[in-house]
Enzyme design. Structure first.
Site, PDB file in Angstrom:
ATOM      1  N   HIS A 248       0.802  -1.222   0.000  1.00 43.69           N
ATOM      2  CA  HIS A 248       0.000   0.000   0.000  1.00 43.69           C
ATOM      3  C   HIS A 248       0.837   1.276   0.000  1.00 43.69           C
ATOM      4  O   HIS A 248       0.309   2.384  -0.074  1.00 43.69           O
ATOM      5  CB  HIS A 248      -0.911  -0.034   1.246  1.00 43.69           C
ATOM      6  N   LYS A 250       3.124   4.474  -0.905  1.00 44.81           N
ATOM      7  CA  LYS A 250       3.124   5.428  -2.011  1.00 44.81           C
ATOM      8  C   LYS A 250       4.368   6.310  -1.853  1.00 44.81           C
ATOM      9  O   LYS A 250       4.378   7.260  -1.085  1.00 44.81           O
ATOM     10  CB  LYS A 250       1.853   6.289  -1.985  1.00 44.81           C
ATOM     11  N   HIS A 479      -8.413  11.315   0.730  1.00 37.82           N
ATOM     12  CA  HIS A 479      -7.701  10.042   0.606  1.00 37.82           C
ATOM     13  C   HIS A 479      -6.408  10.124   1.425  1.00 37.82           C
ATOM     14  O   HIS A 479      -5.701   9.132   1.603  1.00 37.82           O
ATOM     15  CB  HIS A 479      -7.392   9.739  -0.867  1.00 37.82           C
ATOM     16  N   LYS A 481      -4.090  10.320   4.785  1.00 37.15           N
ATOM     17  CA  LYS A 481      -4.176   9.666   6.091  1.00 37.15           C
ATOM     18  C   LYS A 481      -3.218  10.403   7.025  1.00 37.15           C
ATOM     19  O   LYS A 481      -2.045  10.620   6.683  1.00 37.15           O
ATOM     20  CB  LYS A 481      -3.759   8.191   6.019  1.00 37.15           C
TER      21      LYS A 481
END
EC number: 3.1.4.-
Length: 582
Positions: A248, A250, A479, A481
């Site tokens: 996950h 990025k 989106h 976090k």
């Protein structure tokens, strides 16, 4: 022309994709329609999505050319999408987005000057067909300089004009801007990658031919054979040890021709929707110069140990193609970095005497216990993410016992009796999403489902609305976090985390509860974030909140404070609400 592998489920709004793939359901609607939005869209489709896609077909294949296009398709020839030439280029050109990489469509070099000038003018307009928010080239280095000491940005929002000029808003094109350095090679580590869209950005940045290593998590048919058609691209899917685990992270590495490099840590997937009307966060490192050849092995480390932590993280992938980059990182000067690297890697992890806890929420807890200034127990732990995992039967089960238990830590001497701080969770309500720029489709980045929500009704008592009017993003669904603790009365932020990790056990880890052995933290996912601790960023105990303090800029929170709790009739947005739209 190949049929899109996603068929009727295709959600893309990317011109490159529609120039490369055909969509039988769209072609049928387009052919029957009269153009200019006058289409009969069957009820089973999302009207808003289909309208957007049809507009792209209108641009790419205008009605007057439709017959010719149809003939071309039936004869087997393949159309291509012409991309704009890079700003300042002295010759015209086109980006052939077909896998063949054919350059047969390139205009002859012998075009006369007037035609060339006309072509350049037309092409300059075309960039906006690909990238809705276009910022003038050459200014990113100054923008990054002005963003110090935090270097934290939010992505520009297509439908929120003030974000286009906000100093701490950024586009992907700006990250590739030549003012930051002449790019010679890059790495993209991400979950979802639309390679056509990404290579379009590389084209406009003038780096389409530069080596690109892509590590991706989500299944992507386009990436399986990309190396055959684009030899400069190496794409590797990250294999996960368990079926429900996710790669996950990025993160990107930019290598420059002068030997320096840069690290970017983000919350955005590499496909168009994530850079369109969604609130995303990015941290961009300073330029990291190459160390002298005779430099000591431990030279060039930051006070936060960022370099070592990053290399230890990359080794966990066990991917040989990363080795040259690990070597490059080892030989680079990371001393200007003022944040901590915060990673999660799959497996069971125990505390070591040297590093403490290496990954996940326990790693964050270790860093806070060493470096965070003492914090009053009444100060809440504020969590904010775009999805929520299965958290247990009550707030104690994992949130308090594991997660908040780590995030409540500070440098208060051991032995003092402490209380569990309040927990608050920012997550968009149904009303937040329905009023978003994209309406209900704005919830497409919020994959929290009814099955999970029904098992944790207690969570609603802790939920807070998504509001970001100060950053012009209340209607841009998050989106991003982030995790933090701040004191509104004293207008102070104690620490802040920007990360790819949602509020879940898979992302942050869960301790086994067997008291006979040393606690083991089980993590499923790969995740990456950065921790901002005031002592390392500004030299003070806290960051200013809201206003500058003694010349130190306020920390750029992505949402408004004070927070707004859910009203009694509010409910969290659930992915199930979208099913009726398709």
């Amino acid at each position: 022309m190949k049929e899109c592998p996603y068929g009727e489920k295709c959600y893309r709004k990317n011109p490159i994709h529609f120039g490369e793939f055909s969509h039988a359901h769209l072609d049928a609607i387009y052919e029957k329609g009269k153009g200019s939005g006058d289409y009969e869209i069957p009820a089973k489709y999302s009207s808003e999505m289909i309208h957007t896609q049809l507009k792209l077909l209108e641009k790419l294949f205008p009605k007057e050319a439709a017959k010719k296009e149809k003939e071309a398709h039936s004869s087997g020839s393949k159309p291509h999408v012409t991309a704009p030439i890079a700003s300042g280029s002295s010759s015209s050109g086109s980006l052939d987005t077909k896998p063949s990489g054919s350059s047969s469509s390139r205009p002859a070099a012998s075009q006369d000057t007037s035609n060339l000038a006309k072509k350049q003018k037309l092409n300059a307009k075309n960039i906006k067909d690909y990238i809705p928010v276009v910022i003038e080239k050459g200014g990113m280095a100054k923008k990054l300089e002005r963003a110090a000491p935090y270097n934290m940005f939010l992505t520009a929002i297509t439908d929120s004009k003030p974000t286009h000029s906000e100093p701490l808003s950024i586009t992907l094109q700006e990250i590739l801007d030549e003012s930051l350095g002449e790019i010679e090679s890059t790495v993209q580590i991400n979950f979802m990658v639309d390679i056509g869209w990404l290579l379009g950005h590389y084209y406009f940045a003038g780096i389409l031919d530069k080596p690109l290593l892509v590590l991706y998590g989500d299944e992507s048919p386009d990436l399986l054979s990309i190396g055959k058609f684009k030899p400069q691209v190496t794409a590797i899917r990250v294999r996960m040890p368990t079926p429900f685990a996710t790669s996950h992270t990025k993160m990107m590495f930019l290598g420059y021709s002068d030997g320096s490099m840069r690290v970017v840590i983000s919350t955005a997937n590499l496909y168009e929707d994530d850079w369109h009307n969604r609130t995303q966060g990015l941290w961009i490192s300073p330029k990291l110069p190459a160390l002298p050849e005779d430099a000591d092995t431990g030279a060039g480390e930051s006070l936060t140990g960022f370099k070592q932590d990053l290399m230890l993280y990359l080794v966990e992938y066990k991917i040989s193609q990363l080795q040259p980059w690990i070597a490059r990182i080892r030989k680079s000067d990371f001393s200007a970095i003022n944040v901590f690297f915060l990673g999660s890697v799959p497996g069971g992890h125990r505390e070591s005497s040297v590093r403490g806890h290496p990954w996940g929420h326990a790693r964050l807890g270790s860093l806070l216990s060493k470096h965070a200034t003492p914090i009053d127990d009444r100060i809440p732990v504020i969590c904010q993410s775009s999805s929520i995992g299965s958290l247990g039967a009550n707030v104690q089960a994992w949130i308090q016992q594991d997660f908040v238990n780590s995030l409540k830590k500070d440098s208060t001497p051991v032995g003092k009796l402490r209380q569990m701080p309040p927990f608050k969770m920012i997550y968009p309500s149904f009303g937040n999403v329905s009023g978003s720029h994209d309406g209900m489709l704005g919830g497409g980045c919020l994959p929290y489902g009814k099955n999970t929500n029904d098992k944790q009704p207690w969570l609603k008592d802790y939920l807070q609305q998504w509001k970001s009017s100060d950053r012009y993003r209340s209607r841009a669904m998050p989106h991003i976090k982030s995790y933090t603790r701040f004191n509104l009365e004293e207008q102070s932020v104690y620490w802040f985390v920007l990360t790819s990790a949602n509020l879940s056990k898979a992302a942050w880890g869960s301790f086994n509860k067997n008291s006979n052995i040393q606690p083991c933290l089980r993590i499923a996912n790969y995740e990456v974030g950065v921790l901002f601790l005031p002592r390392f960023v500004t030299g003070e105990d806290t960051f200013p909140l809201g206003n500058n303090r003694d010349g130190v800029p306020a920390f750029p929170l992505p949402y408004d404070v004070p927070l707004t709790p859910y009203a009694p009739d509010d409910k969290p947005f659930l992915m199930d609400y979208l099913q009726g739209l398709h």
